[in-house]
Design an enzyme around this catalytic site. Structure first.
Site, PDB file in Angstrom:
ATOM      1  N   ASP A  61       0.878  -1.169   0.000  1.00 30.70           N
ATOM      2  CA  ASP A  61       0.000   0.000   0.000  1.00 30.70           C
ATOM      3  C   ASP A  61       0.913   1.215   0.000  1.00 30.70           C
ATOM      4  O   ASP A  61       1.560   1.511   1.007  1.00 30.70           O
ATOM      5  CB  ASP A  61      -0.892  -0.010   1.248  1.00 30.70           C
ATOM      6  N   VAL A  62       0.985   1.918  -1.122  1.00 27.93           N
ATOM      7  CA  VAL A  62       1.974   2.994  -1.259  1.00 27.93           C
ATOM      8  C   VAL A  62       1.706   4.158  -0.322  1.00 27.93           C
ATOM      9  O   VAL A  62       2.589   5.000  -0.106  1.00 27.93           O
ATOM     10  CB  VAL A  62       2.049   3.514  -2.712  1.00 27.93           C
ATOM     11  N   ASN A  88       3.378   4.561 -10.461  1.00 25.59           N
ATOM     12  CA  ASN A  88       2.148   4.436 -11.230  1.00 25.59           C
ATOM     13  C   ASN A  88       0.888   4.319 -10.384  1.00 25.59           C
ATOM     14  O   ASN A  88      -0.190   4.676 -10.854  1.00 25.59           O
ATOM     15  CB  ASN A  88       2.268   3.207 -12.147  1.00 25.59           C
ATOM     16  N   TYR A 157      -8.587  14.162  -7.926  1.00 26.14           N
ATOM     17  CA  TYR A 157      -7.689  13.565  -8.915  1.00 26.14           C
ATOM     18  C   TYR A 157      -6.882  14.648  -9.640  1.00 26.14           C
ATOM     19  O   TYR A 157      -5.660  14.553  -9.773  1.00 26.14           O
ATOM     20  CB  TYR A 157      -8.509  12.747  -9.917  1.00 26.14           C
ATOM     21  N   LYS A 161      -2.778  15.301  -9.569  1.00 22.99           N
ATOM     22  CA  LYS A 161      -1.983  15.168 -10.790  1.00 22.99           C
ATOM     23  C   LYS A 161      -1.254  16.469 -11.123  1.00 22.99           C
ATOM     24  O   LYS A 161      -0.124  16.446 -11.640  1.00 22.99           O
ATOM     25  CB  LYS A 161      -2.861  14.708 -11.946  1.00 22.99           C
TER      26      LYS A 161
END
Length: 252
Positions: A61-62, A88, A157, A161
């Site tokens: 789990d990053v 990613n 999101y 980004k």
């Protein structure tokens, strides 16, 4: 090609979509790959696509610092070094929710995965690449068309980004003394499970629902491989790969 001869990659979010496609592309090209993601069964499915590939599956789990530390420790223990991080792992979060109705927990989940997770993985990669011999390596962050322009109801999101672009630039600068090259690939409408709705109908800025063109995810994977296999003296700082006719350039 064995691990001593091959380059070593860490691919996060390797259990599906773009991460799976990139991992498969690298494995078939002779890279040794640590496959990271939250679902071990999906990672095993990726590994099975290249049965002869030299790979390591690591449940990760990053968003958890200890999990990221464990991923890089396991990779170095298995392969000896890290030459590439494909940063990613990411999530869209709840789709179609107006910002005034967005739960803070949903915002936080997207930020923790897309931004904090990318930072933690990049930090771990930096530490390893700085200390290993020969020194250096490459980080490729998975940005998005949303790093440039938003879709409706996509504040978490889109914000993450845009932030990832700043992280890419900062890491690129900080990596110079250590031979660490950092770039970003911004992807639009690759055909994956996450973008399946694009083919049936997506909300447009005009308020209408319209289907959108998609492209083969393998085309993205080949681009990442090209970026990854450049000598460290060369870097693709930013690349944009998108479905040719998607509503991005101009007015759609």
């Amino acid at each position: 090609m064995n691990a001593k001869q091959s380059k070593i990659a860490v691919v996060t979010g390797a259990g599906s979509g773009i991460g799976r496609a990139v991992a498969v592309e690298l494995l078939r090209a002779g890279w040794s790959v640590a496959l990271a993601g939250r679902r071990p069964e999906k990672l095993e499915e990726t590994a099975a696509l290249v049965p002869e590939g030299d790979r390591l599956v690591v449940r990760t789990d990053v968003a958890q610092p200890e999990a990221v530390a464990g991923l890089f420790a396991a990779t170095v223990e298995q392969f000896g070094r890290v030459d590439l991080l494909f940063n990613n792992a990411g999530t869209f979060g709840p789709g179609g929710v107006p910002v005034e109705d967005l739960a803070y927990e949903a915002w936080r989940h997207v930020v923790d995965t897309n931004l904090n997770g990318a930072f933690l993985c990049a930090q771990a990669a930096f530490r390893q690449m700085k200390e290993q011999e020969p020194q250096g390596g490459r980080i490729i962050n998975n940005g998005s068309i949303s790093a440039h322009t938003p879709r409706p109801h996509s504040a978490p999101y889109t914000a993450t980004k845009h932030a990832l672009t700043g992280l890419t630039k900062s890491l690129s600068l900080d990596g110079r003394p250590y031979g660490i090259a950092v770039g970003q690939i911004d992807i639009g409408n690759a055909a994956t499970d996450m973008t399946a709705r694009m083919r049936t109908g997506a909300l447009q800025a005009s308020g209408e629902i319209a289907p959108e063109p998609v492209m083969d995810v393998a085309d993205v994977a080949r681009t990442v491989r090209h970026m990854a296999e450049l000598p460290l003296e060369a870097n693709v700082q930013f690349a944009t790969v998108l479905a040719t006719a998607m509503p991005y350039v101009g007015r759609g």
